[in-house]
Design a protein around this motif. Structure first.
Motif, PDB file in Angstrom:
ATOM      1  N   PHE A   3      -0.133 -11.478  -5.174  1.00  0.00           N
ATOM      2  CA  PHE A   3       0.379 -12.687  -4.520  1.00  0.00           C
ATOM      3  C   PHE A   3       0.562 -12.528  -3.014  1.00  0.00           C
ATOM      4  N   SER A   4       0.668 -11.302  -2.543  1.00  0.00           N
ATOM      5  CA  SER A   4       0.896 -11.048  -1.118  1.00  0.00           C
ATOM      6  C   SER A   4      -0.327 -10.325  -0.553  1.00  0.00           C
ATOM      7  N   ARG A   5      -1.263 -11.075  -0.038  1.00  0.00           N
ATOM      8  CA  ARG A   5      -2.539 -10.525   0.406  1.00  0.00           C
ATOM      9  C   ARG A   5      -2.333  -9.460   1.493  1.00  0.00           C
ATOM     10  N   ASP A  21      -1.037   0.879   6.556  1.00  0.00           N
ATOM     11  CA  ASP A  21      -0.210   0.664   7.748  1.00  0.00           C
ATOM     12  C   ASP A  21       0.955  -0.274   7.424  1.00  0.00           C
ATOM     13  N   ARG A  22       0.700  -1.302   6.637  1.00  0.00           N
ATOM     14  CA  ARG A  22       1.779  -2.216   6.240  1.00  0.00           C
ATOM     15  C   ARG A  22       2.793  -1.501   5.350  1.00  0.00           C
ATOM     16  N   CYS A  23       2.265  -0.715   4.432  1.00  0.00           N
ATOM     17  CA  CYS A  23       3.141  -0.021   3.491  1.00  0.00           C
ATOM     18  C   CYS A  23       4.036   1.007   4.180  1.00  0.00           C
ATOM     19  N   LEU A  24       3.523   1.624   5.256  1.00  0.00           N
ATOM     20  CA  LEU A  24       4.225   2.740   5.894  1.00  0.00           C
ATOM     21  C   LEU A  24       4.890   2.382   7.219  1.00  0.00           C
TER      22      LEU A  24
END
Length: 203
Positions: free
Chosen positions: A91-93, A155-158
């Motif tokens: 759901f969160s691209r 990069d988003r995850c970290l």
């Protein structure tokens, strides 16, 4: 107004050139050499995992000539360490979810042709609950800069791992994936460690 993840034209061209060159180089590694270096890298990385007393480790399944993670996965299982795989968030691209990976886990192929676990909330773990996250990469430099495939998922995850202290990110790559310097953007998250078959590279 530029999107948050929109590299300049020059940077984008430089990045793609490096990606193409490194992907060709790692695909050219002979199968027997791949097996040998995967064992060497797994041994080196397990030393770090033991030092950090990690119990929950996320990694990825390899493709396209990447350093094979299967020997590492099997060693983690044998050590009683929980292993997790990423999957694309439904759901969160552009974001990732992580699910526990067992020897009997059923995997499905996503839209990027990457194998990932089925969506099962019981098996899910939050990124901040992971002790270590082993990240794929196409190239890295001695400053710890990492170049992925361009989607920005890791990069988003970290992006705030240092504030939380978890998950501790470690790059995993062939020696041939090291370059002198990478073009970077403001959202790129450098890694404190990159493990290759022959060395551990601190940032």
């Amino acid at each position: 107004m530029k999107p948050a993840f929109a590299p300049s034209a020059a940077n984008q061209e430089n990045r793609q050139t490096i990606r193409n060159q490194i992907r060709i180089a790692r695909r050219a590694i002979p199968t027997e050499t791949q097996k040998q270096v995967a064992q060497e890298a797994a041994s080196r990385l397990m030393d770090i995992i033991y030092q950090r007393q990690a119990k929950h480790v996320a990694l990825y399944l390899t493709s396209d000539g990447e350093l094979d993670t299967q020997p590492l996965i099997e060693t983690l299982w044998q050590a009683g360490i929980n292993v997790y795989l990423p999957r694309l968030h439904p759901f969160s691209r552009g974001n990732l979810l992580f699910f526990k990976y067992h020897p009997t886990s059923h995997l499905i192929q996503n839209r990027l042709k990457i194998w990932e676990p089925k969506l099962n909330i019981i098996e899910m773990i939050l990124p901040q609950e992971l002790d270590v996250i082993i990240t794929p990469l196409v190239a890295f430099d001695e400053q710890g800069n990492r170049m992925g495939m361009g989607g920005g998922y890791y990069d988003r995850c970290l992006n705030d791992w240092q504030l939380r202290g978890k998950p501790y990110p470690i790059g995993y790559a062939h020696d041939c994936q090291r370059v002198t310097a990478l073009p970077t953007e403001h959202w790129d998250v450098p890694l404190p460690l990159i493990v290759t078959p022959s060395a551990t590279h601190p940032a």
